[in-house]
Design a protein around this motif. Structure first.
Motif, short mmCIF file in Angstrom:
data_model
loop_
_atom_site.label_atom_id
_atom_site.label_comp_id
_atom_site.label_asym_id
_atom_site.label_seq_id
_atom_site.Cartn_x
_atom_site.Cartn_y
_atom_site.Cartn_z
N ALA A 1 0.83 -1.20 0.00
CA ALA A 1 0.00 0.00 0.00
C ALA A 1 0.87 1.26 0.00
O ALA A 1 0.54 2.26 -0.65
N GLY A 2 1.98 1.20 0.72
CA GLY A 2 2.90 2.33 0.73
C GLY A 2 3.46 2.62 -0.66
O GLY A 2 3.56 3.78 -1.08
N ALA A 3 3.80 1.56 -1.39
CA ALA A 3 4.31 1.74 -2.76
C ALA A 3 3.24 2.36 -3.65
O ALA A 3 3.54 3.22 -4.49
N ASP B 35 3.07 10.61 -6.86
CA ASP B 35 4.14 11.00 -7.79
C ASP B 35 5.32 11.63 -7.07
O ASP B 35 5.85 12.67 -7.49
N VAL B 36 5.74 10.99 -5.95
CA VAL B 36 6.87 11.52 -5.18
C VAL B 36 8.07 10.57 -5.20
O VAL B 36 9.06 10.81 -4.51
N ASP B 37 7.99 9.51 -6.01
CA ASP B 37 9.06 8.52 -6.04
C ASP B 37 10.41 9.15 -6.38
O ASP B 37 11.40 8.97 -5.66
N HIS C 236 17.84 2.21 -6.09
CA HIS C 236 16.41 1.93 -6.16
C HIS C 236 15.61 3.16 -5.76
O HIS C 236 16.05 3.96 -4.93
N PHE C 237 14.42 3.26 -6.32
CA PHE C 237 13.44 4.23 -5.88
C PHE C 237 12.72 3.68 -4.64
O PHE C 237 12.70 2.46 -4.43
N PRO C 238 12.12 4.53 -3.83
CA PRO C 238 11.40 4.03 -2.65
C PRO C 238 10.34 2.98 -2.98
O PRO C 238 10.18 2.01 -2.24
N SER C 239 9.62 3.16 -4.08
CA SER C 239 8.59 2.17 -4.43
C SER C 239 9.20 0.82 -4.76
O SER C 239 8.60 -0.23 -4.49
N GLY D 80 9.66 -4.68 -2.95
CA GLY D 80 10.58 -5.76 -2.59
C GLY D 80 10.31 -6.30 -1.20
O GLY D 80 10.32 -7.52 -0.96
N LEU D 81 10.05 -5.40 -0.25
CA LEU D 81 9.72 -5.83 1.11
C LEU D 81 8.45 -6.66 1.13
O LEU D 81 8.37 -7.71 1.80
#
Length: 248
Positions: A48-50, A57-59, A198-201, A206-207
């Motif tokens: 959900a965070g991703a 649009d903050v990635d 990597h981008f945060p998403s 991955g997590l």
């Protein structure tokens, strides 16, 4: 089969005889284990965070800020991400080795499941990277999505949590180890963002992926009445581990 001078792993698929059917019917199968894993917060919260990061649009903005500031790991972010991931692997395998088991075979099954999750997670992550083709923030390659390091660290966390759940360790020692495993998972993912890999998403997905695979495997294989059968036999160039598990 190539000779590697080490351990060769052979997965043997077998169906159960009539005598095993009732035991399977009474236990959750692969579908039920997967549904339970999807409902687990360790899967849907990072997923959900991703989705929220992508929707807002903050990635790229968050990635640029982390790369510029490097608030936690600095210039050593990439090297530390490798070390943190490796430490999470050691933690998972160590807790699997020392988790209570009725005999050597049961201990071997738990270790085999832990290793199987690690191999499967690696193969799935690699496949998704090939399909997505997302360019890394540093523009050095197109294997950004999802983060393999994050998936690995998350799967190791979930494996460690399951191993601790059946262990004799209670109280502060157990919670300290489990909290440390969570910290390794989160720190590994963030280090990859600071390292411009990597981008945060990518990390959040991955997590979610790592937790999903580890939780499903533990529920399906290790909490069943009729789980996988593992046997070992020596060969000229090492040891063959045969894993037989019931088809759903």
């Amino acid at each position: 089969m190539p000779r590697h001078g080490g351990i060769r792993l052979i997965a043997v698929l077998t169906t159960l005889g009539l005598s095993g059917c009732s035991a399977l019917d009474a236990r959750p199968g692969l579908g039920a284990a997967l549904r339970d894993s999807v409902r687990a917060p360790s899967f849907w919260i990072p997923l959900a965070g991703a989705a929220l990061v992508a929707a807002a649009d903050v990635d790229s903005d968050w990635s640029d800020h982390a790369i510029d500031e490097q608030p936690l790991f600095g210039e050593d972010a990439q090297d530390l991400s490798d070390k943190l991931r490796d430490l999470s692997t050691v933690t998972a395998l160590t807790t699997a080795l020392f988790a209570p088991a009725d005999d050597a075979r049961a201990r071997g099954e738990r270790l085999a499941v832990n290793l199987g999750v690690m191999l499967t997670e690696g193969a799935i992550t690699t496949g998704l990277k090939e399909i997505s083709g997302r360019e890394r923030p540093d523009q050095l390659g197109d294997r950004s999505f999802p983060s393999g390091h994050a998936a690995q660290a998350a799967s190791r966390y979930s494996l460690t949590a399951h191993n601790l759940r059946v262990s004799d360790w209670q109280g502060n020692r157990r919670w300290l180890l489990q909290g440390g495993a969570i910290g390794l998972s989160a720190a590994t993912g963030w280090a990859r963002v600071e390292a411009s890999k990597h981008f945060p998403s990518d990390v959040l997905v991955g997590l979610a992926l790592g937790n999903l695979l580890a939780n499903t495997a533990n529920s399906w294989w290790l909490q069943r009445g009729s789980g996988p059968a593992v046997s070992f036999r020596p060969v000229a160039d090492g040891v063959v581990a045969e894993i037989r598990f019931p088809l759903p």
